[in-house]
Motif scaffolding. Structure first.
Motif, PDB file in Angstrom:
ATOM      1  N   THR A 218      46.161  47.760  33.937  1.00 48.39           N
ATOM      2  CA  THR A 218      46.509  46.675  34.851  1.00 48.39           C
ATOM      3  C   THR A 218      47.912  46.123  34.598  1.00 48.39           C
ATOM      4  O   THR A 218      48.522  45.554  35.495  1.00 48.39           O
ATOM      5  CB  THR A 218      45.497  45.511  34.733  1.00 48.39           C
ATOM      6  OG1 THR A 218      45.527  44.990  33.398  1.00 48.39           O
ATOM      7  CG2 THR A 218      44.093  45.978  35.067  1.00 48.39           C
ATOM      8  N   SER A 219      48.418  46.286  33.370  1.00 48.08           N
ATOM      9  CA  SER A 219      49.703  45.688  33.011  1.00 48.08           C
ATOM     10  C   SER A 219      50.551  46.651  32.190  1.00 48.08           C
ATOM     11  O   SER A 219      50.049  47.301  31.269  1.00 48.08           O
ATOM     12  CB  SER A 219      49.472  44.394  32.220  1.00 48.08           C
ATOM     13  OG  SER A 219      50.677  43.857  31.733  1.00 48.08           O
ATOM     14  N   GLU A 239      44.519  50.510  39.165  1.00 46.63           N
ATOM     15  CA  GLU A 239      44.255  49.098  38.909  1.00 46.63           C
ATOM     16  C   GLU A 239      45.520  48.318  38.560  1.00 46.63           C
ATOM     17  O   GLU A 239      45.450  47.137  38.216  1.00 46.63           O
ATOM     18  CB  GLU A 239      43.234  48.953  37.762  1.00 46.63           C
ATOM     19  CG  GLU A 239      41.863  49.519  38.068  1.00 46.63           C
ATOM     20  CD  GLU A 239      41.192  48.796  39.226  1.00 46.63           C
ATOM     21  OE1 GLU A 239      41.293  47.549  39.289  1.00 46.63           O
ATOM     22  OE2 GLU A 239      40.587  49.481  40.071  1.00 46.63           O
ATOM     23  N   ALA A 241      48.407  45.956  38.327  1.00 50.04           N
ATOM     24  CA  ALA A 241      48.654  44.669  38.984  1.00 50.04           C
ATOM     25  C   ALA A 241      50.039  44.125  38.683  1.00 50.04           C
ATOM     26  O   ALA A 241      50.674  43.521  39.553  1.00 50.04           O
ATOM     27  CB  ALA A 241      47.597  43.657  38.553  1.00 50.04           C
ATOM     28  N   ASP A 242      50.524  44.318  37.445  1.00 48.83           N
ATOM     29  CA  ASP A 242      51.818  43.763  37.049  1.00 48.83           C
ATOM     30  C   ASP A 242      52.614  44.762  36.229  1.00 48.83           C
ATOM     31  O   ASP A 242      52.085  45.377  35.294  1.00 48.83           O
ATOM     32  CB  ASP A 242      51.625  42.488  36.220  1.00 48.83           C
ATOM     33  CG  ASP A 242      51.081  41.332  37.039  1.00 48.83           C
ATOM     34  OD1 ASP A 242      51.876  40.692  37.741  1.00 48.83           O
ATOM     35  OD2 ASP A 242      49.860  41.080  36.968  1.00 48.83           O
ATOM     36  N   TYR A 265      50.459  46.605  46.370  1.00 47.45           N
ATOM     37  CA  TYR A 265      49.634  45.422  46.113  1.00 47.45           C
ATOM     38  C   TYR A 265      49.935  44.808  44.738  1.00 47.45           C
ATOM     39  O   TYR A 265      49.276  43.852  44.322  1.00 47.45           O
ATOM     40  CB  TYR A 265      48.151  45.786  46.172  1.00 47.45           C
ATOM     41  CG  TYR A 265      47.751  46.462  47.465  1.00 47.45           C
ATOM     42  CD1 TYR A 265      47.689  45.743  48.651  1.00 47.45           C
ATOM     43  CD2 TYR A 265      47.457  47.822  47.485  1.00 47.45           C
ATOM     44  CE1 TYR A 265      47.328  46.360  49.845  1.00 47.45           C
ATOM     45  CE2 TYR A 265      47.091  48.449  48.667  1.00 47.45           C
ATOM     46  CZ  TYR A 265      47.036  47.727  49.845  1.00 47.45           C
ATOM     47  OH  TYR A 265      46.683  48.346  51.012  1.00 47.45           O
ATOM     48  N   ALA A 266      50.916  45.359  44.021  1.00 43.70           N
ATOM     49  CA  ALA A 266      51.228  44.922  42.660  1.00 43.70           C
ATOM     50  C   ALA A 266      52.515  44.094  42.640  1.00 43.70           C
ATOM     51  O   ALA A 266      53.275  44.062  43.607  1.00 43.70           O
ATOM     52  CB  ALA A 266      51.354  46.123  41.728  1.00 43.70           C
ATOM     53  N   THR A 267      52.761  43.442  41.492  1.00 45.38           N
ATOM     54  CA  THR A 267      53.952  42.611  41.322  1.00 45.38           C
ATOM     55  C   THR A 267      54.881  43.219  40.277  1.00 45.38           C
ATOM     56  O   THR A 267      54.441  43.580  39.185  1.00 45.38           O
ATOM     57  CB  THR A 267      53.571  41.182  40.890  1.00 45.38           C
ATOM     58  OG1 THR A 267      52.733  40.600  41.887  1.00 45.38           O
ATOM     59  CG2 THR A 267      54.818  40.310  40.716  1.00 45.38           C
TER      60      THR A 267
END
Length: 399
Positions: A218-219, A239, A241-242, A265-267
């Motif tokens: 996720t990161s 998955e 996200a960042d 959809y991620a940052t």
């Protein structure tokens, strides 16, 4: 690709013990006498496999000649039913595929070992391992498809080679030290249980497919030191996200580095003075949200660490929990000398900063230490000198 890696590795299996191997107390050895030295290498059984607990001795005697056991040979315990093993401090190397496909669940490697061969623990039942700071070389595929759940790589290792942890689907966490400068192709390919990864500031390149199909990731934290990222490096990380990328200069990479990872959809978090470049550069511009690291909600800067030296021990502390320390110790005695003897004064400059995923690095803390007259005889030689500070640094780096 997964199938290809498997074929390349398994086509080498199996191998059997040398015809000249001798059995001593249930263990087979290749005995070598050369240059006045008598050494023994543990090898596989001519028929069948080892099982149960094994204790390897430091020395063996054969026909009244004493041999030092210095290595565990290639395939020595491959496919074995080992329940435990004790390795003596005389062993300096573990050969290729030495414990591959074995039933061993844990192992402690002594501080004498400097190299771990390719595929050494491939497809083993290993869930935990302690790798000492003496190890400088870990071969390709060393832990491929093993059952490892976590691992800390020692700071003596400078590169994570290709496929080192390929298909370690149970691996949930890994600590990469600041000594590592490169991460090879497929190093963490298909490590489907990893949830986050922090790449240290020492790494300059990340190889092709290094984190491909890390489906729980996720990161990701990418330091400013990274200049190039290979093909498909973070592909199929669905998955995600960042991504925290501290590189002021956008790392060179192919357009497929985040392929099928849903980055729309991620940052992406990047340095403020580089945000416009990221917004116009493939594939970075495809992130759904691109913000500066300073604008990131909740992003904080690590508190500057505190350095203390007391009773021969150097201690680091930080009010930000869970940080890693990046240290440098400089001897202030370095100057020009014209005599054949150099008197060291025992003055040292210690600098350190704290780093943590999702946080900005702290400011650098620096202090000068003069060990003369202090209680700093760490190695017990009744003197306080440069060897004590070397010992001290080794202690800190291993903790």
């Amino acid at each position: 690709m997964k199938k290809l890696f498997f074929i390349l590795v398994t086509m080498l299996l199996p191998m059997v013990a040398s015809a000249d191997a001798v059995e001593i107390d249930g263990i087979y050895y290749n005995l070598i006498s050369k240059g006045g030295a008598n050494i023994a290498e543990v090898t596989s059984k001519p028929t069948g496999y080892y099982s149960g607990p094994i204790v390897i001795p430091e020395f063996v005697t054969y026909q009244e000649v004493k041999y030092s056991v210095t290595s565990i040979g290639s395939y020595a315990f491959s496919h074995s039913g080992l329940t435990s093993i004790t390795i003596p401090n005389s062993v300096t190397s573990i050969g290729s595929f030495a414990f591959s496909h074995s039933g061993l669940t844990s192992i402690t490697i002594p501080n004498s070992v400097t190299s771990i061969g390719s595929g050494a623990f491939m497809s083993s039942s290993l869930t935990s391992i302690t790798i000492p700071n003496s190890v400088t070389s870990i071969g390709s595929g060393a832990f491929m498809s093993s059952s490892l759940t976590s691992i800390t790589i020692p700071n003596s290792v400078t590169s994570i080679v290709s496929t080192a942890f390929y298909d370690c689907s149970s691996l949930t966490s890994i600590t990469i030290p600041n000594s590592v400068t490169s991460i090879g192709a497929g190093a963490f390919y298909d490590c489907s249980s990893l949830t986050s990864i922090t790449i240290p500031n020492s790494v300059t390149s990340i190889g092709n497919n290094a984190f491909y199909n890390c489906s729980s990731l996720t990161s990701i934290t990418i330091p400013n030191s990274v200049t190039s990222i290979g093909k498909n490096t973070f592909a199929n990380c669905k998955e995600l996200a960042d991504v925290y990328c501290y590189a002021v200069n956008v790392p060179s990479t192919g357009d497929d580095v985040f392929m099928d990872s849903g980055i729309e959809y991620a940052t992406l978090h990047v340095p403020a003075n580089s945000i416009n470049t990221y917004k116009t550069t493939e594939p970075w511009k495809n992130f759904g949200t691109i913000v500066t690291l300073g604008d990131t909600p909740g992003l904080q800067k690590c508190v500057t660490p505190t350095i203390t030296y007391k009773d021969g021990k150097l201690s680091l502390s930080c009010d930000t929990e869970g940080v890693e320390y990046v240290t440098n110790v400089e001897c202030l005695d370095n100057k020009k000398f014209y005599d054949n003897e150099i008197q060291l004064s025992g003055k040292y400059r210690v600098s350190v900063y704290a780093t943590k995923a999702g946080y900005e690095d702290s400011d650098i803390a620096t202090t000068d230490i003069d060990v003369r007259g202090l209680k700093g005889d760490i190695n017990g030689d009744d003197e306080v000198n440069v060897t004590d500070i070397v010992t001290l640094v080794n202690i800190i780096m291993s903790e």
